[in-house]
Structure formats: structure tokens, C-alpha cells
Design a protein around this motif. Structure first.
Motif, PDB file in Angstrom:
ATOM      1  N   THR A 122      44.958 -27.980 -69.500  1.00  0.00           N
ATOM      2  CA  THR A 122      45.377 -29.261 -70.059  1.00  0.00           C
ATOM      3  C   THR A 122      44.855 -30.403 -69.196  1.00  0.00           C
ATOM      4  O   THR A 122      44.475 -31.469 -69.703  1.00  0.00           O
ATOM      5  CB  THR A 122      46.916 -29.319 -70.144  1.00  0.00           C
ATOM      6  N   ALA A 123      44.832 -30.180 -67.892  1.00  0.00           N
ATOM      7  CA  ALA A 123      44.333 -31.190 -66.957  1.00  0.00           C
ATOM      8  C   ALA A 123      43.965 -30.499 -65.653  1.00  0.00           C
ATOM      9  O   ALA A 123      44.319 -29.344 -65.413  1.00  0.00           O
ATOM     10  CB  ALA A 123      45.390 -32.279 -66.716  1.00  0.00           C
ATOM     11  N   GLY A 124      43.239 -31.233 -64.804  1.00  0.00           N
ATOM     12  CA  GLY A 124      42.867 -30.691 -63.501  1.00  0.00           C
ATOM     13  C   GLY A 124      41.375 -30.470 -63.375  1.00  0.00           C
ATOM     14  O   GLY A 124      40.606 -30.645 -64.342  1.00  0.00           O
ATOM     15  N   HIS A 125      40.969 -30.081 -62.175  1.00  0.00           N
ATOM     16  CA  HIS A 125      39.553 -29.906 -61.872  1.00  0.00           C
ATOM     17  C   HIS A 125      39.359 -28.573 -61.159  1.00  0.00           C
ATOM     18  O   HIS A 125      40.108 -28.241 -60.230  1.00  0.00           O
ATOM     19  CB  HIS A 125      39.061 -31.048 -60.974  1.00  0.00           C
ATOM     20  N   ILE A 126      38.348 -27.804 -61.584  1.00  0.00           N
ATOM     21  CA  ILE A 126      38.055 -26.507 -60.965  1.00  0.00           C
ATOM     22  C   ILE A 126      36.569 -26.436 -60.637  1.00  0.00           C
ATOM     23  O   ILE A 126      35.722 -26.710 -61.492  1.00  0.00           O
ATOM     24  CB  ILE A 126      38.431 -25.333 -61.900  1.00  0.00           C
ATOM     25  N   GLU A 127      36.264 -26.056 -59.397  1.00  0.00           N
ATOM     26  CA  GLU A 127      34.892 -25.776 -58.988  1.00  0.00           C
ATOM     27  C   GLU A 127      34.811 -24.330 -58.525  1.00  0.00           C
ATOM     28  O   GLU A 127      35.690 -23.849 -57.809  1.00  0.00           O
ATOM     29  CB  GLU A 127      34.454 -26.694 -57.842  1.00  0.00           C
ATOM     30  N   VAL A 128      33.745 -23.633 -58.924  1.00  0.00           N
ATOM     31  CA  VAL A 128      33.503 -22.263 -58.499  1.00  0.00           C
ATOM     32  C   VAL A 128      32.065 -22.172 -58.003  1.00  0.00           C
ATOM     33  O   VAL A 128      31.129 -22.560 -58.721  1.00  0.00           O
ATOM     34  CB  VAL A 128      33.731 -21.254 -59.648  1.00  0.00           C
ATOM     35  N   LEU A 129      31.903 -21.719 -56.763  1.00  0.00           N
ATOM     36  CA  LEU A 129      30.569 -21.577 -56.165  1.00  0.00           C
ATOM     37  C   LEU A 129      29.777 -22.877 -56.266  1.00  0.00           C
ATOM     38  O   LEU A 129      28.583 -22.901 -56.545  1.00  0.00           O
ATOM     39  CB  LEU A 129      29.806 -20.423 -56.831  1.00  0.00           C
TER      40      LEU A 129
END
Length: 282
Positions: free
Chosen positions: A73-80
Motif C-alpha cells: 500500500t505504501a513504502g519503499h523497497i530496494e533489493v541488491l
């Protein structure tokens, strides 16, 4: 004339390596019900991080959000180093090649053999690889997972629960990932099988240089192979650290989880193993 001492400049501090996974302000809602509300988490390169929490705290939802199967719904995700949230599938393809996932129960395709299951991600991401090489890669991954070679031609219905887990692991390793996601990998296994799976996870991590994101309820697994543990409660990650650090945390769920009968049993078993290992060294 006295010689002047030459001052040695201090070595510059090494820049801290960026996290392999970075989750900031994650919100996951299903209707009016919020599973996560402002969840933050960082996973370091080369560690095995265990993720624990009570039923309904959204451990699998968190994993699915990180690998792009759940749209937060909201937020920030970084992978590698790549942003996962707010981008389309084509932009995720490159980073998806760099991780492998073992879902609960293995999630194998029932109409495909073990070898064919392992070939699926190879076909998807590297269609140019010719069939003979693809089958050889699948064979190697099956053996790497701990299955016997004859398991390659078997169908999931012909496998035991533990063998299905290993077949799922072989598929998760198909693309030589940097990052491995394991969702309850020892659930349903007997204690001997669970211990073997734990040892293999640690060996694969050390041999292949993996970072492992591990969802589990198994206290023995946490003590045996996890470098740090993240605790989900109250819709957030309430604590992250080594088990000794978590034991100092004054939160009711953490205290009950690690200091209850099963928690004490796992701790005592781990302490006995550690003591026995140190005596053998001496």
C-alpha cells in the motif's frame, strides 16, 4: 640532531557496504486491515537473517513484498541496489535473476519432473541456453540440494516431504543467486531432517557466498544458523539482532518466545553443542 618522527596518516574509514535488502515505511493493507504499518528492515550482505513473529504478523507477506509478488500500500523497497516498489515487471526482471525462492511446501509444478522443475527459471531467464546444457545445470543443482541423482526423473507426487523441500531448493539455486529466500524450509520435517537442512543451508551460504532471508518458527534453526533475527510484532519489525541481544529486549512476545519451554530447550541444546565443540578443540 634528532630524527624527526614521521606522522602516519590514519587510514580512511571504509564505507559501510549498502544493505542487500532495504525496506522503509512498508504498509500492507487488506481492506481496512493493516498487516504492516511503517515497517523498516535492513538485511546485510552475507548473513542469514531469521524472520520470526506470531501467526498473522505478515512474515510471508513481507517476503512476497520484497520479491515483488505483493504490491504494498505504501513504502519503499530496494533489493541488491534496485528499487522494487513502484516499477513495472520489465524493470524487475534483471534483479529477479539474482535471487532464488523456496516457498512453503516447495511449490513444485506437479506435472513436471524434478529436473524439469529446476529447468523452469533457466528457460524463463536464459532461453538461449541449449537443452543439453540446461539439463546438465539442472542435474548439478539437484545434486547440490542433497537429492540423489535418480530423483531428477521423479514427479512431486513420488517424493517425500523432505525431498520436495530439496527439489524446491534446487530450483531456487538454478540461476546461481546472490540472495536466497526460504519460507519455513524445515516445517513438517522430522528433527533429523530439519537439522540436515539447517546444516546444508549454512554450507551453501558459506560456499556460494549467499545472503539468506529465512522465515521460520523453528527455534533450533534460529540458534544453529542465523546470524541475526528480525522479530515482527505490532505491525512492524520491533527488534533486530543476535539472539543474546534479543534476550535483553523487554518485549512480552520476545520474552515469551525465547524464554518459554521450547525456547529454553533450544538454548540449552545449543549451549551443550557449543560446549562440546570447544572441549573437542582443547
Amino acid at each position: 640532531m634528532a630524527e624527526q618522527e614521521t606522522a602516519t596518516a590514519p587510514e580512511p574509514a571504509k564505507a559501510e557496504e549498502p544493505p542487500v535488502i532495504k525496506v522503509e515505511g512498508l504498509v500492507n493493507k487488506f481492506g481496512d486491515f493493516a498487516v504492516h504499518d511503517g515497517l523498516d528492515l535492513e538485511v546485510r550482505r552475507g548473513e542469514i537473517i531469521g524472520v520470526v513473529g506470531g501467526s498473522g504478523t505478515g512474515k510471508s507477506v513481507l517476503m512476497r513484498s520484497i520479491i515483488g509478488l505483493q504490491y504494498p500500500t505504501a513504502g519503499h523497497i530496494e533489493v541488491l541496489g534496485r528499487t522494487i516498489t513502484g516499477v513495472d515487471l520489465d524493470q524487475k526482471i534483471g534483479v529477479r535473476r539474482r535471487w532464488g525462492v523456496l516457498f512453503q511446501g516447495g511449490a513444485l509444478f506437479s506435472t513436471l519432473t524434478v529436473g524439469e522443475n529446476v529447468e523452469v527459471p533457466i528457460k524463463q531467464f536464459y532461453p538461449e541456453i541449449e537443452e543439453g546444457l540446461r539439463k546438465e545445470i539442472a542435474r548439478y543443482k539437484v545434486l547440490l540440494s542433497g537429492l540423489p541423482e535418480e530423483a531428477i526423473a521423479k514427479y512431486p507426487s513420488e517424493l517425500s516431504g523432505g525431498m520436495k523441500k530439496r527439489a524446491g531448493l534446487a530450483r531456487a539455486l538454478a540461476l546461481d543467486p546472490e540472495l536466497l529466500f526460504l519460507d519455513e524450509p524445515t516445517a513438517g520435517l522430522d528433527p533429523i531432517g530439519a537439522a540436515k537442512f539447517d546444516r546444508q543451508t549454512r554450507e551453501l551460504k558459506e560456499t556460494l557466498g549467499l545472503t539468506v532471508f529465512l522465515i521460520t518458527h523453528d527455534l533450533d534453526t534460529l540458534y544453529e544458523i542465523c546470524d541475526r533475527v528480525a522479530v515482527l510484532a505490532d505491525k512492524q519489525v520491533i527488534a533486530v539482532g543476535t539472539i543474546p541481544e534479543l534476550l535483553e529486549t523487554k518485549h512480552p512476545w520476545i520474552e515469551e518466545y525465547f524464554n518459554g519451554p521450547r525456547g529454553r530447550g533450544a538454548r540449552n541444546t545449543h549451549n551443550l553443542k557449543t560446549l562440546s565443540a570447544s572441549e573437542q578443540v582443547w
